[in-house]
Scaffold this active site. Structure first.
Site, mmCIF file in Angstrom:
data_model
loop_
_atom_site.group_PDB
_atom_site.id
_atom_site.type_symbol
_atom_site.label_atom_id
_atom_site.label_comp_id
_atom_site.label_asym_id
_atom_site.label_seq_id
_atom_site.Cartn_x
_atom_site.Cartn_y
_atom_site.Cartn_z
ATOM 1 N N LYS A 138 51.389 94.109 28.339
ATOM 2 C CA LYS A 138 50.660 92.942 27.824
ATOM 3 C C LYS A 138 51.335 92.320 26.608
ATOM 4 O O LYS A 138 51.262 91.103 26.398
ATOM 5 C CB LYS A 138 49.214 93.329 27.501
ATOM 6 C CG LYS A 138 48.327 93.493 28.729
ATOM 7 C CD LYS A 138 46.891 93.746 28.327
ATOM 8 C CE LYS A 138 45.949 93.711 29.532
ATOM 9 N NZ LYS A 138 46.232 94.769 30.496
ATOM 10 N N GLU A 222 43.634 90.410 19.625
ATOM 11 C CA GLU A 222 43.638 88.963 19.797
ATOM 12 C C GLU A 222 42.227 88.417 19.598
ATOM 13 O O GLU A 222 41.245 89.164 19.586
ATOM 14 C CB GLU A 222 44.170 88.576 21.179
ATOM 15 C CG GLU A 222 43.392 89.140 22.332
ATOM 16 C CD GLU A 222 44.092 88.968 23.667
ATOM 17 O OE1 GLU A 222 45.325 88.820 23.673
ATOM 18 O OE2 GLU A 222 43.405 89.002 24.712
ATOM 19 N N ASN A 257 33.967 94.693 33.003
ATOM 20 C CA ASN A 257 35.296 94.088 33.082
ATOM 21 C C ASN A 257 35.945 94.241 34.453
ATOM 22 O O ASN A 257 37.158 94.105 34.584
ATOM 23 C CB ASN A 257 36.233 94.673 32.011
ATOM 24 C CG ASN A 257 35.711 94.435 30.605
ATOM 25 O OD1 ASN A 257 35.395 93.307 30.242
ATOM 26 N ND2 ASN A 257 35.599 95.497 29.821
ATOM 27 N N GLU A 297 46.575 85.237 35.416
ATOM 28 C CA GLU A 297 45.169 85.188 35.038
ATOM 29 C C GLU A 297 44.994 84.493 33.689
ATOM 30 O O GLU A 297 45.783 84.697 32.757
ATOM 31 C CB GLU A 297 44.586 86.600 34.985
ATOM 32 C CG GLU A 297 44.727 87.349 36.312
ATOM 33 C CD GLU A 297 43.872 88.590 36.383
ATOM 34 O OE1 GLU A 297 43.079 88.827 35.449
ATOM 35 O OE2 GLU A 297 43.993 89.325 37.372
ATOM 36 N N GLU A 310 47.065 87.749 31.665
ATOM 37 C CA GLU A 310 48.044 88.688 32.198
ATOM 38 C C GLU A 310 48.516 88.198 33.557
ATOM 39 O O GLU A 310 47.951 87.252 34.120
ATOM 40 C CB GLU A 310 47.447 90.094 32.341
ATOM 41 C CG GLU A 310 46.298 90.197 33.330
ATOM 42 C CD GLU A 310 45.744 91.605 33.428
ATOM 43 O OE1 GLU A 310 46.472 92.555 33.093
ATOM 44 O OE2 GLU A 310 44.580 91.750 33.843
ATOM 45 N N ASN A 312 49.435 89.654 37.448
ATOM 46 C CA ASN A 312 49.435 90.749 38.416
ATOM 47 C C ASN A 312 50.586 90.544 39.375
ATOM 48 O O ASN A 312 50.647 89.533 40.080
ATOM 49 C CB ASN A 312 48.109 90.797 39.182
ATOM 50 C CG ASN A 312 47.027 91.496 38.387
ATOM 51 O OD1 ASN A 312 47.137 92.675 38.088
ATOM 52 N ND2 ASN A 312 45.989 90.763 38.023
ATOM 53 N N ARG A 314 51.483 91.740 42.235
ATOM 54 C CA ARG A 314 51.262 92.298 43.569
ATOM 55 C C ARG A 314 50.253 91.415 44.301
ATOM 56 O O ARG A 314 49.692 90.478 43.732
ATOM 57 C CB ARG A 314 50.710 93.724 43.471
ATOM 58 C CG ARG A 314 49.353 93.802 42.804
ATOM 59 C CD ARG A 314 48.819 95.219 42.732
ATOM 60 N NE ARG A 314 47.451 95.257 42.251
ATOM 61 C CZ ARG A 314 47.095 95.287 40.975
ATOM 62 N NH1 ARG A 314 48.023 95.254 40.037
ATOM 63 N NH2 ARG A 314 45.830 95.330 40.626
ATOM 64 N N PHE A 370 21.220 101.893 35.962
ATOM 65 C CA PHE A 370 21.649 100.876 36.926
ATOM 66 C C PHE A 370 23.164 100.705 36.935
ATOM 67 O O PHE A 370 23.730 99.841 36.297
ATOM 68 C CB PHE A 370 20.999 99.521 36.674
ATOM 69 C CG PHE A 370 21.073 98.668 37.917
ATOM 70 C CD1 PHE A 370 22.198 97.923 38.205
ATOM 71 C CD2 PHE A 370 20.030 98.667 38.818
ATOM 72 C CE1 PHE A 370 22.296 97.167 39.367
ATOM 73 C CE2 PHE A 370 20.099 97.904 39.980
ATOM 74 C CZ PHE A 370 21.239 97.165 40.251
#
Length: 390
Positions: A138, A222, A257, A297, A310, A312, A314, A370
């Site tokens: 990152k 950040e 997340n 993203e 970030e 990805n 793949r 939950f």
């Protein structure tokens, strides 16, 4: 089953040229849904497939779908699906010309291992090691994004040394701040801090979690963006300098997340913002000489300001919604790029045709806070296949 129906109803209809030379045999270094997804496109393209499996997965769906299957070890993934030596042995034994290393976290390791020891001529379906490593960190990826003139979240670009430095940096940025693992993913190693005390506590817990989850305790800090939307741009690039953005997917509905609902296109973006995000995503892909399919993203605030989060490197499980609205088969495009062919499409050719949504299904116990996993046997499962376009 979902892919069978999507294919039968031709929600995407990428045409394959039978005269276009391709691979004869491809080994899939993964299991489950993504392995089945790759096999479906390989069948369409006339490519024979090799599946790998652990001893307990001998009757798994991807094993039955593939033309060949080889056992690579016992149940623990470290001894089977992540056992590089065993997988390399299967590559040699079966004569596979290409490998699809879609297992998150092992791609670069797998590529390096195979490049060093496998027989020559093995091609990898996906980006090269440089792009995977650059975007997998990152801190490094944020610096690369800045250099490529991609919008980034205000914050500290280096590695935070200790809790005292974390507090000093947080005060400079301005509360609230997000403390996150440099090598993180899936929401691990992330804490929001609203004051100095929470920053010290967050630094300690995040570094511990990052070390145990990723073997890397480096952290960055950040600005925390309140009420953000999580919107990602699908990119596709070849080895000839061509790159496209294939519109966006919104995944703002999350728990812990983790993405729960993906939709394409986003109901929030306007054409101008979509174009700006797409162009920045492509600029980043070109900056790291990316080739294959990937996802950039972003976080988007209520005023439609967007910030790089970030990349990805793949094919993600959310990719079907992009295929539904663009008409492209992303696995086919990845295979073509790996073979060395240039992209067949221009940016103006990429449509937004309709709207698609994908939901992640959880097995949870609502009576235990939950959300705690409900461990047990699945006794009944019924898909709503009577609903059109499911």
């Amino acid at each position: 089953s979902r892919w069978c129906l999507i294919t039968s109803q031709k929600l995407y209809s990428s045409v394959y040229d039978p005269n276009e030379k391709t691979f004869e045999k491809l080994l899939i270094a993964n299991r489950g849904e993504i392995a089945c997804r790759v096999i479906k496109t390989c069948k369409k393209m006339g490519i024979k497939t090799v599946a790998i499996h652990s001893d307990v997965d001998a009757n798994a769906v991807h094993v039955k779908m593939a033309d060949e299957a080889e056992c690579v070890g016992p149940a623990p993934t470290s001894q089977s699906y992540l056992n590089m030596e065993a997988i390399l042995g299967v590559v040699r034994k079966t004569g596979a010309q290409a490998v699809s290393p879609h297992q998150p976290g092992c791609c670069s390791c797998f590529i390096e291992s195979t490049k060093a020891r496998a027989s020559e001529g093995v091609t990898f379906i996906g980006p090269d090691t440089h792009a995977i490593q650059a975007m997998g960190d990152k801190i490094e990826s944020k610096l690369l994004a800045k250099n490529a003139k991609v919008n980034t979240i205000p914050g500290f670009d280096g590695v935070v040394k200790d809790a005292d430095e974390a507090v000093r940096i947080a005060r400079e940025i301005g509360y609230p701040v997000m403390i996150k693992a440099s090598a993180g993913g899936g929401g691990k190693g992330m804490r929001i801090a609203w004051d100095d005390e929470e920053t010290r506590e967050g630094f300690r817990f995040s570094s511990q979690e990052a070390a145990s989850s990723f073997g890397d305790d480096r952290l960055l800090i950040e600005k925390f963006i309140d009420n953000p939307r999580h919107i990602e741009i699908q990119v596709l690039a070849d080895k000839h300098g061509n790159a496209l953005w294939l519109n966006e997917r919104e995944c703002s509905i999350q728990r812990r997340n983790q993405k729960v609902v993906e939709e394409a296109p986003s109901t929030f973006l306007d054409p101008e913002t979509r174009k700006a995000m797409g162009e920045q995503a492509v600029a980043l892909a070109r900056a790291v000489q990316y080739s294959s399919a990937g996802t950039v993203e972003f976080l988007v605030d209520s005023s439609k300001n967007f910030y790089f989060l970030e990349m990805n490197t793949r094919l993600q499980v959310e990719h079907p919604v992009t295929e539904c609205i663009t008409g492209l088969d992303l696995v086919q495009e990845m295979i073509r790029v790996a073979k060395g062919y240039p992209l067949r499409h221009k940016q103006a050719d990429i449509p937004i045709n309709g709207w698609a949504v994908e939901c992640r299904v959880y097995a949870e116990d609502p009576y235990k806070s939950f959300g705690l996993p409900s461990i047990g046997k699945l006794s009944q499962y019924q898909e709503p296949l009577h609903v059109p376009s499911v």
